[in-house]
Design an enzyme around this catalytic site. Structure first.
Site, PDB file in Angstrom:
ATOM      1  CG  HIS A  83      -0.433   0.113   2.528  1.00 33.88           C
ATOM      2  ND1 HIS A  83      -0.216  -0.788   3.587  1.00 33.88           N
ATOM      3  CD2 HIS A  83      -0.142   1.279   3.192  1.00 33.88           C
ATOM      4  CE1 HIS A  83       0.169  -0.311   4.520  1.00 33.88           C
ATOM      5  NE2 HIS A  83       0.259   1.419   4.329  1.00 33.88           N
TER       6      HIS A  83
ATOM      7  CG  ASP B  64       0.319  -4.077   2.867  1.00 29.15           C
ATOM      8  OD1 ASP B  64       0.865  -3.703   1.884  1.00 29.15           O
ATOM      9  OD2 ASP B  64      -0.426  -3.222   3.670  1.00 29.15           O
TER      10      ASP B  64
ATOM     11  CB  SER C 294       2.628   1.607   6.455  1.00 36.84           C
ATOM     12  OG  SER C 294       1.422   1.830   6.928  1.00 36.84           O
TER      13      SER C 294
END
Length: 720
Positions: free
Chosen positions: A83, A219, A646
């Site tokens: 992402h 991810d 992230s």
């Protein structure tokens, strides 16, 4: 100057006292180092952060200003979240070559894809410069003058501190303006896409599973850093070569078990752990509901079109994901704070704080802080709500409104700075518009506009709504604007902006889309923003004083850590499950079986590639299966993370990569304001699943061969 003690202001049970907190890596020696070693770490603080030798910090750059990444090979191979690289993967995609749907794997370095504008930034050194920045502030006659002195001192530190010509100095603020740190950094600008799994792996579960546990999401994405012939940062060039890092992370094949030590290194964006109860109450009862509601209507309209049209799905995939991310986060955040009773916990903390103020005889200095907060937040509420609603509608969620707002700012530049500044900004805007309109659908945006403006007019405090917006039927207003405005296509907008600045502005002011935006923007700038800013500064000054008092008055056994501010931090914890509600316990590790259980053929959130299903059916996991022969995917831990973490590496007791941070559990998203060790959990991709996808699914063994794969748990066993 008295150095600030690094303790955590958390009234948690002693059992959990060693977890929570986002710590400055250059200040880990002592308490933090002891705590990490008590949790099972085998390294020293010097192994994590060092200026004199390579250390973990040298393998963890800031990724494109918003995420974290890590170097995992001696050839500059970079790992981050899918992402985090989603926009770049999308930009290289088309209906013919849909890398979002099919994935992308460069067969060799010559096939790696350039990403103009993308950067990664390494921290070279962190230095405390509090004394230099606060010099002469004692003589300031007002807070405004004090801030001016601080800004001059910061600039002086930046300009006069040592650095190489390719490096940059930055000063960041900690503890509400009570401490300042100098960061010497170097930024690389040639970053190329190496590999990414299809979205059915990289975003498996998509927005339904976002912020939840259990998860089954791969991810991750791979990039590579390129440098000049001297291994220094350089703009993109075919002559650039793969970067040779000072340090890279070996990758563990041993996996994780409950209780294993985890260290997450990264760039957390923003937290507010020390807000008063009145601020939390306003957030939960007023601000979050407004933001959630506005995004909900935008998402609903986009989703209808994305499910019907593949082209629109590609165009809006990144935009939809961006809007949905914090929409869902705010829902979980509010629910978590209500369930945990954070407002009442904060009130209890404030009572204890006031008892300490009285015990120390500091009522004159700190005795009015809480009543000052109450008054300031009461006066702030309508302006805070108006500011957030305007930002959501005119900056984030409706493209015509956002573009119109940028054009309104362009008109202000002409009025305030003249034609040269106008033309410079106009040229930059046109470049941005050319890129953004590639993924624009006027049909979609029109529906989003109508529903968002309806919601905006209903929720905005009445004194801040323009007469036109009060009186006009929203459907008719929408139809009038989208049937005539040049803001609905790049070609029409480009034509509108041609020529003499004064003529451009004259034409703009005849455009219905622009004039609508201008009317709302002028009301915002004249009636909302000035008071919003003044009240924000007032609250900021009280908060700064409150933070100073907390540091001074907290007992020695407390642990005060600075709020996240986008700078490099360490957070440590353990792999651990949790119980979200009565009679429910979540195990800390998920497996590929969960993908099969959730699999819905053709569904854009829960479809899965046939090859992945075949690998599962044949139990063809290679050397990446766990000891029970299962393929692990995700795991959770007690690390205190937030946005910006992230892509952060999850590092084991010996300094090896065991996972990739990408999310938090829904019940624990409140950790931006209050870390609860019972339910606050971060979510990570198991490194073995990443290796499995690269090797067995993508057959990209050349990438596996770049890495150093290790079995660190054999060290632990040999020492027992």
């Amino acid at each position: 100057m008295k150095l600030i003690r690094l303790f955590v202001f958390l009234f948690a049970l002693p059992l959990f006292a060693q977890q929570g907190g986002m710590w400055i890596p250059s200040l880990l020696e002592g308490m933090n180092e002891n705590e990490m070693q008590n949790l099972g770490m085998k390294m020293s603080a010097e192994d994590i952060y060092s200026v004199n030798q390579s250390s973990l910090k040298d393998a963890v750059p800031h990724f494109n200003g918003g995420c974290t990444s890590e170097v995992i090979s001696p050839q500059g191979l970079l790992l981050t979240n899918h992402h985090c690289g989603y926009g770049q993967i999308q930009s290289h995609s088309s209906v013919e070559n849909d890398y979002l749907a099919d994935g992308f794997w460069a067969k060799s370095k010559s096939h790696e894809l350039a990403n103009p504008g993308m950067t990664v930034t390494f921290i070279v050194e962190i230095t405390d410069v509090t004394e230099q920045v606060l010099k002469d502030t004692e003589s300031a006659s007002s807070e405004e003058e004090r801030q001016q002195i601080i800004e001059r001192n910061k600039q002086n530190v930046v300009e006069n501190s040592p650095k190489e010509e390719w490096q940059t100095n930055r000063v960041s603020t900690f503890y509400g303006g009570n401490q300042f740190m100098l960061f010497r950094v170097e930024t690389f600008k040639d970053i190329r896409l190496v590999g990414a799994p299809p979205s059915s792996i990289g975003k498996f579960g998509s927005d339904t599973d976002n912020w939840t546990w259990p998860r089954h999401t791969g991810d991750f994405a791979l990039f590579r850093i390129y440098a000049d012939e001297n291994n220094r940062p350089a703009e993109y060039s075919e002559d650039n070569v793969p970067y040779t890092p000072k340090h890279y992370l070996p990758v563990s094949l041993d996996g994780v078990e409950e209780g294993d030590f985890t260290l997450v290194f990264g760039f957390p964006g923003s937290t507010d752990e020390y807000l008063p109860a009145v601020a939390i109450e306003q957030l939960v009862e007023t601000i979050n509901p407004a933001r959630i509601g506005l995004r909900e209507v935008a998402l609903k309209e986009q989703d209808v079109f994305m499910r019907k049209d593949k082209k629109i799905k590609i165009q809006y995939a990144s935009k939809y994901s961006s809007i949905a991310n914090y929409y869902k986060k705010w829902i979980g955040e509010s629910q978590g704070m209500k369930k945990t009773g954070v407002v009442n916990i904060k009130k209890d903390q404030e009572k204890e704080f006031m008892q300490r103020v009285k015990a120390e005889g500091l009522e004159n200095e700190y005795g009015s802080i809480l009543s000052d907060f109450d008054k300031a937040y009461a006066e702030y509420e309508d302006y805070n709500l108006a500011y957030n609603l305007f930002s959501e509608a005119f900056v984030r969620n409706v493209e015509l409104l956002r573009n119109g707002f940028q054009l309104y700012q362009l008109e202000q530049i002409l009025n305030n700075r003249g034609k040269q500044s106008f033309n410079d900004r106009k040229d930059n805007l046109l470049k941005r518009f050319k890129s953004s309109y590639k993924d624009y659908s006027a049909q979609v945006d029109e529906k989003v506009f109508e529903k968002v403006i309806e919601y905006y007019a209903h929720e905005m405090p009445e004194q801040f709504i323009s007469n036109e917006l009060k009186q006009k039927n929203k459907a008719n207003l929408t139809q009038e604007i989208y049937s005539s405005s040049a803001l609905t296509s790049y070609e029409a907008l480009e034509d509108l902006l041609k020529g003499n600045p004064n003529k451009v502005i004259k034409r703009l002011n005849k455009d219905l889309g622009y004039t609508f935006v201008k009317e709302q923007a002028e009301k915002f700038y004249t009636e909302v923003l000035p008071t919003y800013r003044s009240k924000s500064l007032e609250i900021e000054a009280i908060q700064k004083k409150y933070m100073k008092a907390i540091v001074e008055l907290s007992p020695k056994e407390a642990r005060i850590f600075p709020d996240a501010n986008g700078t490099l931090r360490v957070t440590y914890g353990q792999v651990k499950g949790y119980s979200p509600k009565d009679a429910v316990y979540y195990e800390p590790v998920t497996h590929l079986e969960g993908v099969v259980e959730k699999y819905v053929p053709g569904d854009y959130e829960f479809d899965a590639p046939q090859k992945l299903l075949d690998l599962h059916a044949n139990k063809d996991y290679g050397r990446y299966a766990d000891k029970d022969g299962k393929m692990p995917i995700n795991f959770i831990g007690t690390n205190h993370t937030t946005g910006g973490n992230s892509g952060s590496p999850v590092i084991d007791a010996h300094g090896n990569l065991i996972g990739l941070n990408f999310d938090r559990v829904w019940e624990g998203t409140m950790s931006d304001f209050f870390y609860d060790p019972v339910i606050s959990r971060n979510i990570m991709v198991d490194a073995r699943y990443i290796l499995f996808i690269i090797d067995k699914y993508a057959n990209a063994t050349h990438l596996i061969n770049e890495m150093k794969l290790v079995h660190p748990k054999s060290k632990d066993n040999s020492s027992k």
